[in-house]
Design a protein around this motif. Structure first.
Motif, PDB file in Angstrom:
ATOM      1  N   TYR A  53      51.323   1.695 -10.529  1.00  0.00           N
ATOM      2  CA  TYR A  53      51.028   1.315 -11.917  1.00  0.00           C
ATOM      3  C   TYR A  53      50.583  -0.147 -11.994  1.00  0.00           C
ATOM      4  N   GLU A  54      51.322  -1.036 -11.342  1.00  0.00           N
ATOM      5  CA  GLU A  54      50.979  -2.462 -11.376  1.00  0.00           C
ATOM      6  C   GLU A  54      49.624  -2.714 -10.724  1.00  0.00           C
ATOM      7  N   LEU A  55      49.306  -1.965  -9.674  1.00  0.00           N
ATOM      8  CA  LEU A  55      48.018  -2.129  -8.998  1.00  0.00           C
ATOM      9  C   LEU A  55      46.863  -1.797  -9.936  1.00  0.00           C
ATOM     10  N   LEU A  56      46.950  -0.683 -10.640  1.00  0.00           N
ATOM     11  CA  LEU A  56      45.871  -0.310 -11.562  1.00  0.00           C
ATOM     12  C   LEU A  56      45.852  -1.211 -12.788  1.00  0.00           C
ATOM     13  N   LYS A  57      47.004  -1.673 -13.199  1.00  0.00           N
ATOM     14  CA  LYS A  57      47.085  -2.535 -14.375  1.00  0.00           C
ATOM     15  C   LYS A  57      46.321  -3.838 -14.167  1.00  0.00           C
ATOM     16  N   ARG A  58      46.212  -4.287 -12.921  1.00  0.00           N
ATOM     17  CA  ARG A  58      45.472  -5.522 -12.640  1.00  0.00           C
ATOM     18  C   ARG A  58      43.977  -5.366 -12.911  1.00  0.00           C
ATOM     19  N   ASP A  59      43.473  -4.142 -12.784  1.00  0.00           N
ATOM     20  CA  ASP A  59      42.037  -3.921 -12.946  1.00  0.00           C
ATOM     21  C   ASP A  59      41.668  -3.188 -14.232  1.00  0.00           C
ATOM     22  N   TYR A  60      42.659  -2.583 -14.894  1.00  0.00           N
ATOM     23  CA  TYR A  60      42.392  -1.819 -16.110  1.00  0.00           C
ATOM     24  C   TYR A  60      43.392  -2.241 -17.192  1.00  0.00           C
ATOM     25  N   LYS A  61      43.005  -2.082 -18.423  1.00  0.00           N
ATOM     26  CA  LYS A  61      43.877  -2.449 -19.541  1.00  0.00           C
ATOM     27  C   LYS A  61      44.844  -1.299 -19.827  1.00  0.00           C
ATOM     28  N   GLN A 110      41.824   7.964 -19.073  1.00  0.00           N
ATOM     29  CA  GLN A 110      40.381   8.132 -18.864  1.00  0.00           C
ATOM     30  C   GLN A 110      39.762   6.888 -18.206  1.00  0.00           C
ATOM     31  N   LEU A 111      40.361   6.504 -17.071  1.00  0.00           N
ATOM     32  CA  LEU A 111      39.894   5.304 -16.368  1.00  0.00           C
ATOM     33  C   LEU A 111      38.606   5.558 -15.595  1.00  0.00           C
ATOM     34  N   LYS A 112      38.343   6.809 -15.243  1.00  0.00           N
ATOM     35  CA  LYS A 112      37.146   7.201 -14.503  1.00  0.00           C
ATOM     36  C   LYS A 112      37.012   6.429 -13.187  1.00  0.00           C
ATOM     37  N   TYR A 167      42.467   1.979  -3.277  1.00  0.00           N
ATOM     38  CA  TYR A 167      43.761   1.705  -3.903  1.00  0.00           C
ATOM     39  C   TYR A 167      44.885   2.349  -3.101  1.00  0.00           C
ATOM     40  N   ALA A 168      44.687   3.610  -2.737  1.00  0.00           N
ATOM     41  CA  ALA A 168      45.720   4.340  -2.012  1.00  0.00           C
ATOM     42  C   ALA A 168      46.021   3.676  -0.673  1.00  0.00           C
ATOM     43  N   LEU A 169      44.981   3.309   0.059  1.00  0.00           N
ATOM     44  CA  LEU A 169      45.175   2.704   1.374  1.00  0.00           C
ATOM     45  C   LEU A 169      45.898   1.365   1.266  1.00  0.00           C
ATOM     46  N   SER A 170      45.683   0.642   0.181  1.00  0.00           N
ATOM     47  CA  SER A 170      46.358  -0.645   0.009  1.00  0.00           C
ATOM     48  C   SER A 170      47.857  -0.468  -0.203  1.00  0.00           C
ATOM     49  N   LEU A 171      48.272   0.716  -0.634  1.00  0.00           N
ATOM     50  CA  LEU A 171      49.694   0.978  -0.859  1.00  0.00           C
ATOM     51  C   LEU A 171      50.394   1.521   0.377  1.00  0.00           C
TER      52      LEU A 171
END
Length: 270
Positions: free
Chosen positions: A69-77, A114-116, A125-129
């Motif tokens: 969640y925090e990873l995607l939050k950095r790039d999306y609102k 709907q981040l697409k 993203y997955a590999l970074s985790l």
């Protein structure tokens, strides 16, 4: 929104070399199994994480679903969300449960808001985790190389077998397991060995982590021996352990009586 993250077993695992970036190159066969967690995420006024089921050590903020969640939050609102994770897949078992949870979290957030996210971006993203996280984007039997993220489809069908999975009351640290293994390239590739009949896998398909894990945790070795004593066609520790699985030709009843009562035992028709 609710999803059911699955798990995996490793059919063989060879650590071939240490890389300049500190990671290791490996060869393995990832095979998905339907031992599932339950993950729910809904939009909320404030961020909240909770868990139930099999206890997971550590602070909740360190859980991979929170990190996803925090990873995607950095790039999306992303708005705040409420997350609940019910664990059926034991941690520290070599089954990829945490990695699967993380990928399911990202896919749910992508759909919910709907981040697409493009497939290649989701892969990154997955590999970074985690090195095995990309497998859970589209889980299917694959021959994996590199860190475990370079995939080739492989024809492995275990649908005629029953799987018994035994998790002892020990936790194996992946980092510790890697520190104890001596990388070396095998004479025969797993991609070729897995084409043998399953009855020929014993003695040919290996997990290089077993020697060091068995030395430190002899009860894990005893599980493998006991599964063979009970009639398994093939048995192996999965990943860096500590879970060991056995493949049986038919359903094996009463096997729980062969192991200590605090061991977790799962059975599944593949």
């Amino acid at each position: 929104m609710i999803s059911y993250p699955i798990s995996k077993i490793n059919i063989g695992l060879n650590i071939t070399e240490k890389r300049p970036d500190g990671f290791h190159n490996l060869e393995t066969i990832f095979y998905p199994i339907q031992l599932q967690d339950v993950l729910e995420v809904v939009e909320s006024d404030a961020f909240e994480y909770s868990a139930s089921g099999i206890p997971v050590d550590g602070d909740g903020k360190d859980n991979l679903v929170v990190k996803a969640y925090e990873l995607l939050k950095r790039d999306y609102k992303l708005p705040p969300v409420k997350i609940h994770l019910h664990k059926n897949i034991p941690a520290g078992a070599g089954l990829g449960g945490g990695s699967s949870d993380a990928v399911s979290m990202m896919k749910m957030l992508d759909q919910l808001f709907q981040l697409k996210i493009q497939p290649n971006k989701l892969f990154d993203y997955a590999l970074s985790l985690g090195s095995d996280c990309p497998f859970f984007i589209d889980p299917r039997p694959v021959f994996a190389r590199g860190r475990g993220e370079v995939f080739t489809d492989v024809q492995v069908n275990l649908s005629s077998f029953h799987l018994i999975l035994v998790k002892p009351s020990v936790h194996v640290s992946t980092a510790e397991a890697y520190s104890q293994v001596e990388p070396h390239k095998s004479r025969l590739s797993l991609n070729g060995l897995v084409k043998f009949p399953v009855t020929k896998w014993k003695g040919n398909i290996q997990n290089q982590f077993e020697s060091s894990v068995f030395a430190k945790h002899p009860e894990v070795k005893e599980i493998k021996n006991r599964l063979y004593d009970e009639g398994a066609v093939f048995a192996l520790m999965s990943g860096s352990g500590s879970a060991v699985y056995g493949l049986f030709r038919s359903e094996k009843r009463g096997i729980e009586n062969s192991f200590p009562k605090d061991y977790q035992i799962f059975r599944h028709k593949l």
